[in-house]
Scaffold this motif. Structure first.
Motif, mmCIF file in Angstrom:
data_model
loop_
_atom_site.group_PDB
_atom_site.id
_atom_site.type_symbol
_atom_site.label_atom_id
_atom_site.label_comp_id
_atom_site.label_asym_id
_atom_site.label_seq_id
_atom_site.Cartn_x
_atom_site.Cartn_y
_atom_site.Cartn_z
ATOM 1 N N ALA A 143 29.563 -24.728 -6.175
ATOM 2 C CA ALA A 143 30.986 -24.649 -5.829
ATOM 3 C C ALA A 143 31.114 -24.255 -4.365
ATOM 4 O O ALA A 143 30.901 -23.096 -4.009
ATOM 5 C CB ALA A 143 31.704 -23.638 -6.719
ATOM 6 N N THR A 144 31.435 -25.232 -3.518
ATOM 7 C CA THR A 144 31.636 -24.976 -2.091
ATOM 8 C C THR A 144 33.038 -25.417 -1.696
ATOM 9 O O THR A 144 33.742 -26.073 -2.471
ATOM 10 C CB THR A 144 30.605 -25.721 -1.234
ATOM 11 N N PHE A 145 33.428 -25.061 -0.479
ATOM 12 C CA PHE A 145 34.779 -25.386 -0.014
ATOM 13 C C PHE A 145 35.041 -26.886 0.000
ATOM 14 O O PHE A 145 36.190 -27.319 -0.063
ATOM 15 C CB PHE A 145 34.997 -24.798 1.384
ATOM 16 N N LEU A 146 33.975 -27.695 0.067
ATOM 17 C CA LEU A 146 34.171 -29.139 0.078
ATOM 18 C C LEU A 146 34.729 -29.649 -1.245
ATOM 19 O O LEU A 146 35.407 -30.680 -1.287
ATOM 20 C CB LEU A 146 32.839 -29.841 0.382
ATOM 21 N N ARG A 147 34.443 -28.935 -2.340
ATOM 22 C CA ARG A 147 34.925 -29.342 -3.659
ATOM 23 C C ARG A 147 36.147 -28.545 -4.100
ATOM 24 O O ARG A 147 36.636 -28.709 -5.213
ATOM 25 C CB ARG A 147 33.807 -29.147 -4.691
#
Length: 496
Positions: free
Chosen positions: A432-436
């Motif tokens: 879970a990263t900011f890109l998702r």
């Protein structure tokens, strides 16, 4: 024991290395001169860099069979630097780049160049190839090329119209086209007929045709080897206070280093001898560029064309590349006037051919079929170099490569289990990263607010700060709006 037997015992591969050195010399000679002329510097400086590549870099450890010298891949960058800062400043740029390479090699940073995305490197070479071809088409017609890459391309229709209206320009263009044709067809001749390398054969034929027919075309200007060697003066070092000048040094360093080390990897696949020691090879390139900078010559890189010719000719040790530097030195010292006979359209034709080989047409097609993201990075890097400049184009390519890698590494899957009664279960797995983050929040906010929610994060391998904060805020909002607070199962090993 006879003298010959003793020589064979001490130098068991001297015959193979001697033969290979002559082949590499014949391949390097027209390329050294052509790259220098295309870079906007005296032709002799190309020979100086080739000599240093043989006698200095060739003696140092790193890659045993790789050959160094002036490269078509740096032509565009050198021409821009000379045009903007002047020829005296070129020595400062090359000297500084060489010193930085020495430091990088000493710090064992050479191996890290292997981590650069291959698509970025191929895109860089493709962009260089496009600009090189466009610029040399003007030179082949005897016309003045525009300064920027995009102007070179957009100005070609107008240049073609001007060339077709001039007999002299058509003659010059025909000579350049003939040179390209000879190089293309040379490989299809029987092996016995290909005694000379294609590039040298094309230049010799073009020179002979020019002399026999008395063609009115421009030829190489010769000023003498010693007159061409001009170490940078104290005034040239004042440019080091210029931020743009420092950026040019960084561009020279990174591009020359990357091209050399990628060439080393390619050459290692061509032979079964000792493998390249990347940090030592980077220091060898740095030593060569330092000497070239002191002499005010062109920058050097390892060159795959000369290196593959060296391996193909049967070279076994570094003696072949050292000897090729000796032959270049002897030619520059004894036959410098021969350069004045070479027609410039012939050199332009050689560089058009070299630029064409820098563009990976077949590789791009296969890359598009299997890895469209990498193909896009390659194309964007090449277009950026043409539209902007070399340094910024490579930075754009590297940035895209990092973003693509981050996106692919950020695999996040959300599974919603709703049995119609009881709590709604949301299971998150992956990274879970900011890109998702936008898609994750969109899915969570679509959950019914009048039902309890169980949020299971135990399947996450990575949970960054942005996602953790967003999940906490969503849980607070959902708990405030719903009948029961959100039950969260925290990840055990996720890194925030």
């Amino acid at each position: 024991m006879s003298l010959i037997a003793e020589q064979n015992r001490r130098f068991p591969h001297w015959r193979q290395d001697l033969t290979a050195s002559l082949v590499v010399f014949l391949v390097a000679l027209p390329l050294c001169v052509g790259v220098a002329v295309a870079s906007g510097v005296p032709a002799e400086l190309g020979l100086v860099t080739g000599i240093v590549g043989g006698l200095v870099t060739g003696l140092l450890p790193g890659s045993s069979l790789q050959v160094s010298g002036p490269a078509a891949g740096l032509t565009v960058l050198v021409f821009g630097a000379v045009d903007q800062y002047g020829l005296p400043a070129l020595g400062v740029i090359v000297l500084a780049a060489g010193l930085v390479q020495l430091v990088m090699g000493a710090l064992k940073l050479g191996r890290w160049f292997r981590a650069i995305s291959l698509s970025v490197v191929e895109g860089m070479l493709a962009g260089i190839g496009l600009v090189l071809i466009a610029g040399q088409l003007y030179a082949a017609a005897g016309l003045q090329a525009p300064a920027s890459g995009i102007d070179k391309l957009t100005g070609l229709p107008g240049a073609a119209a001007d060339a077709f209206g001039s007999t002299q320009a058509l003659t010059s263009l025909a000579l350049g086209a003939g040179t390209v044709a000879v190089m293309v067809l040379w490989k299809r001749l029987p092996k016995r007929a290909r005694t000379l390398p294609g590039a040298l054969a094309a230049v010799v034929l073009a020179t002979a045709v020019t002399a026999a027919l008395g063609l009115s075309v421009a030829t190489v200007e010769v000023s003498g080897l010693l007159d061409s060697v001009q170490p940078p003066g104290a005034g040239a070092f004042g440019e080091l206070a210029n931020v743009g000048f420092l950026g040019t040094i960084v561009a020279f360093t990174l591009i020359a280093s990357a091209e050399s080390l990628f060439s080393a990897a390619a050459v290692d696949r061509l032979h079964d001898g000792p493998r390249t020691e990347y940090d030592k090879e980077l220091m060898a390139q740095g030593a060569g560029n330092t000497v070239c900078g002191v002499l005010g010559a062109l920058p050097m890189t390892a060159v795959i064309v000369r290196s593959s010719a060296n391996v193909g000719a049967g070279a076994r040790t570094k003696a072949s590349r050292v000897l090729h530097g000796v032959w270049l030195l002897l030619f520059a010292a004894l036959l410098p006037s021969a350069l004045a006979l070479i027609p410039l359209p012939a050199l332009a034709g050689i560089l058009v051919h070299a630029g064409w080989k820098l563009i990976p047409f077949r590789g791009l097609v296969s890359l598009w079929r299997g890895h469209r993201g990498e193909a896009l990075i390659l194309v964007v890097t090449a277009v950026s170099i043409v539209a902007v400049n070399m340094f910024e184009g490579v930075l754009i390519g590297l940035a895209l490569s990092v973003v693509k890698t981050a996106w692919e590494a950020s695999h996040l899957r959300m599974e919603i289990v709703d049995k119609g009664a009881g709590p709604v279960q949301a299971h998150l797995t992956g990274n879970a990263t900011f890109l998702r983050l936008p898609k994750m929040l969109e899915s969570l906010e679509a959950l019914p607010q009048d039902r309890p929610v169980e949020l299971d994060l135990s399947g996450l391998h990575h949970l960054d700060h942005a996602c953790r904060t967003a999940l906490e805020n969503w849980a607070e909002r959902h708990s405030a709006a719903g009948t029961e607070p959100v039950k969260v199962t925290a990840p055990e090993k996720a890194v925030a």
